[in-house]
Design an enzyme around this catalytic site. Sequence first.
Site, short mmCIF file in Angstrom:
data_model
loop_
_atom_site.label_atom_id
_atom_site.label_comp_id
_atom_site.label_asym_id
_atom_site.label_seq_id
_atom_site.Cartn_x
_atom_site.Cartn_y
_atom_site.Cartn_z
CB SER A 117 -0.86 -0.02 1.27
OG SER A 117 -1.38 1.26 1.53
CE1 TYR A 141 -3.44 -2.15 5.54
CE2 TYR A 141 -3.00 0.11 4.82
CZ TYR A 141 -3.34 -1.20 4.52
OH TYR A 141 -3.57 -1.57 3.21
CE LYS A 145 -1.40 -4.42 3.49
NZ LYS A 145 -1.69 -5.70 2.86
N1 LIG Z 1 -8.91 -1.11 -0.81
C1 LIG Z 1 -7.87 -0.28 -0.87
O1 LIG Z 1 -8.02 0.92 -1.13
C2 LIG Z 1 -6.45 -0.80 -0.63
C3 LIG Z 1 -5.36 0.08 -0.78
C4 LIG Z 1 -4.07 -0.41 -0.56
C5 LIG Z 1 -3.87 -1.74 -0.24
N2 LIG Z 1 -4.94 -2.57 -0.08
C6 LIG Z 1 -4.70 -3.98 0.27
O2 LIG Z 1 -5.37 -4.82 -0.65
C7 LIG Z 1 -5.76 -6.03 -0.02
C8 LIG Z 1 -7.23 -6.32 -0.30
O3 LIG Z 1 -8.01 -5.21 0.13
P1 LIG Z 1 -9.56 -5.10 -0.15
O4 LIG Z 1 -9.89 -3.65 -0.22
O5 LIG Z 1 -9.95 -6.00 -1.25
O6 LIG Z 1 -10.13 -5.65 1.25
P2 LIG Z 1 -11.34 -6.63 1.56
O7 LIG Z 1 -11.56 -6.55 3.04
O8 LIG Z 1 -12.50 -6.39 0.65
O9 LIG Z 1 -10.72 -8.04 1.19
C9 LIG Z 1 -9.90 -8.79 2.05
C10 LIG Z 1 -10.30 -10.25 1.87
O10 LIG Z 1 -9.44 -11.06 2.67
C11 LIG Z 1 -10.21 -11.98 3.43
N3 LIG Z 1 -9.40 -12.28 4.61
C12 LIG Z 1 -9.01 -11.43 5.58
N4 LIG Z 1 -8.21 -12.06 6.46
C13 LIG Z 1 -8.08 -13.35 6.01
C14 LIG Z 1 -7.35 -14.48 6.46
N5 LIG Z 1 -6.59 -14.45 7.55
N6 LIG Z 1 -7.44 -15.63 5.74
C15 LIG Z 1 -8.20 -15.69 4.61
N7 LIG Z 1 -8.89 -14.65 4.13
C16 LIG Z 1 -8.83 -13.48 4.83
C17 LIG Z 1 -11.53 -11.29 3.69
O11 LIG Z 1 -12.59 -12.14 3.95
C18 LIG Z 1 -11.71 -10.54 2.35
O12 LIG Z 1 -12.36 -11.36 1.40
C19 LIG Z 1 -5.40 -5.88 1.45
O13 LIG Z 1 -4.16 -6.52 1.66
C20 LIG Z 1 -5.26 -4.37 1.62
O14 LIG Z 1 -4.38 -4.04 2.66
C21 LIG Z 1 -6.23 -2.13 -0.28
#
Ligand SMILES: NC(=O)c1ccc[n+]([C@@H]2O[C@H](COP(=O)([O-])OP(=O)(O)OC[C@H]3O[C@@H](n4cnc5c(N)ncnc54)[C@H](O)[C@@H]3O)[C@@H](O)[C@H]2O)c1
Length: 329
Positions: A117, A141, A145
Site C-alpha cells: 500500500s 497498518y 505492509k
Molecule cells: N482497498 C484499498 O483501497 C487498498 C489500498 C491499498 C492496499 N490494499 C490492500 O489490498 C488487499 C485487499 O483489500 P480489499 O480492499 O480488497 O479488502 P477486503 O476486506 O475487501 O478483502 C480482504 C479479503 O481477505 C479476506 N481475509 C481477511 N483475512 C483473512 C485471512 N486471515 N485468511 C483468509 N482470508 C482473509 C476477507 O474475507 C476478504 O475477502 C489488502 O491486503 C489491503 O491491505 C487495499
Amino acid sequence: MTWLITGGAGYIGAHVARAMVAAGERVVVLDDRSSGIVDRLPEAVTLVEGSAGDRELLDRVLGEHAVSGVVHLAAKKQVGESVEKPLLYYRENIAGLTVLLEAVVAAGVRRFLFSSSAAVYGVPDVDLIAEETPCLPINPYGETKLAGEWLVRATGRAHGISTACLRYFNVAGSAGPELADTGVFNIVPMVFDRLTRGEAPRIFGDDYPTPDGTCIRDYIHVADLADAHLAVARKLGVREGGDLTLNVGRGEGVSVRKLIDVIREVSGHPVEPVVEPRRAGDAAKAVASDARMVRELGWTARRDVRSMVESAWEGWCLRHPEARADARK
Ligand SMILES: NC(=O)c1ccc[n+]([C@@H]2O[C@H](COP(=O)([O-])OP(=O)(O)OC[C@H]3O[C@@H](n4cnc5c(N)ncnc54)[C@H](O)[C@@H]3O)[C@@H](O)[C@H]2O)c1
C-alpha cells in the site's frame, strides 16, 4: 499455471480473480469470509474457505491444486483500527504472512505477489512518490505492509522465489455493480454514504498548499489494478528469482474538492460539501510516479476518475436503491 489468491472474495481480490480467469489462468481462492463475499467470484474459481494463516490447510491446498504462484491479498486494512489494535494487525498481517511464506517455501511455489500500500510511505513531502522515496509509515497498518514487504523480499531471495510487492494508491470503482466495495472507509463510498443520508460531504481542510486548498490523491480504478496484477503475474511467470517493488497509481493527482464535484454530478445530488478542520496524518499531496511500472511492464492505467465514480455509484445504488436522487423526490 494455477494461482492461489488469498482474500480473493474481497473487493480487490474478486477483481483479480476475474481478470486472471478471463486471461485463461486457473484460480483457487482461499478466503475466511471475514469481509469477503463469495458471490463475487466467477464459477471457474475453486473456493476454499479458511484462513491464510492455517499451515495445515495451506499445505493441503498448495499440494492438491499444484499451485505455482500466490497472490496474497488477505489482510486487515483499516488504518484507524490498526492504531487501536496493533497486535491484531501484526498477528494477521505479519504472523499470518510468515506462516503462508513457510508453506510456500515448503511446497516449492516459485512466484509470490504481495498486496502492499502507499501507506508504507507515510506522508512524504514530494511532488511524485517514487519507489525510492523513503518509507516512513505513520500507523501500524502501514508498518505491517512495509514489514510484510521485507519478509516477502528476504524469503524470495533466500529461496529463489520471484516476488513482487505492489503499492496500491487510492483504489476506487468496480468492474460490475455486484463487485463494488461494500465498506465505507474510502473517500468515494464515504461521500456516497453522506449523500444518501441527505448530509453534506465533508472536506477535511481547505488550507493545504494545493491549487484549491484541498488534499490531492492518486485514484486508480480497481479494474486497472486487477490488470496490473495480471501483467505482474505474467512477468513473474517468465523470470526466475528477483524482486519487483512497484507503485500502482495513475501518476495524476485529483483534489478532494474536484473528486466530490464529480461525485455530485454523477449521483445527481447537488449538496455542497462542508469544510471541517484538517485531520491528523493527512499529507497535502500523495501521487504515485508510475515510471517504474511503465519501464518494467510497459503498463499504464486506462480508466479515469469519472469512470471510477460512475461504476462505484452503480454498485452503491444496487445495495442502496434509495440513494438515487430521483428516488428521493
Ligand atoms: N482497498 C484499498 O483501497 C487498498 C489500498 C491499498 C492496499 N490494499 C490492500 O489490498 C488487499 C485487499 O483489500 P480489499 O480492499 O480488497 O479488502 P477486503 O476486506 O475487501 O478483502 C480482504 C479479503 O481477505 C479476506 N481475509 C481477511 N483475512 C483473512 C485471512 N486471515 N485468511 C483468509 N482470508 C482473509 C476477507 O474475507 C476478504 O475477502 C489488502 O491486503 C489491503 O491491505 C487495499
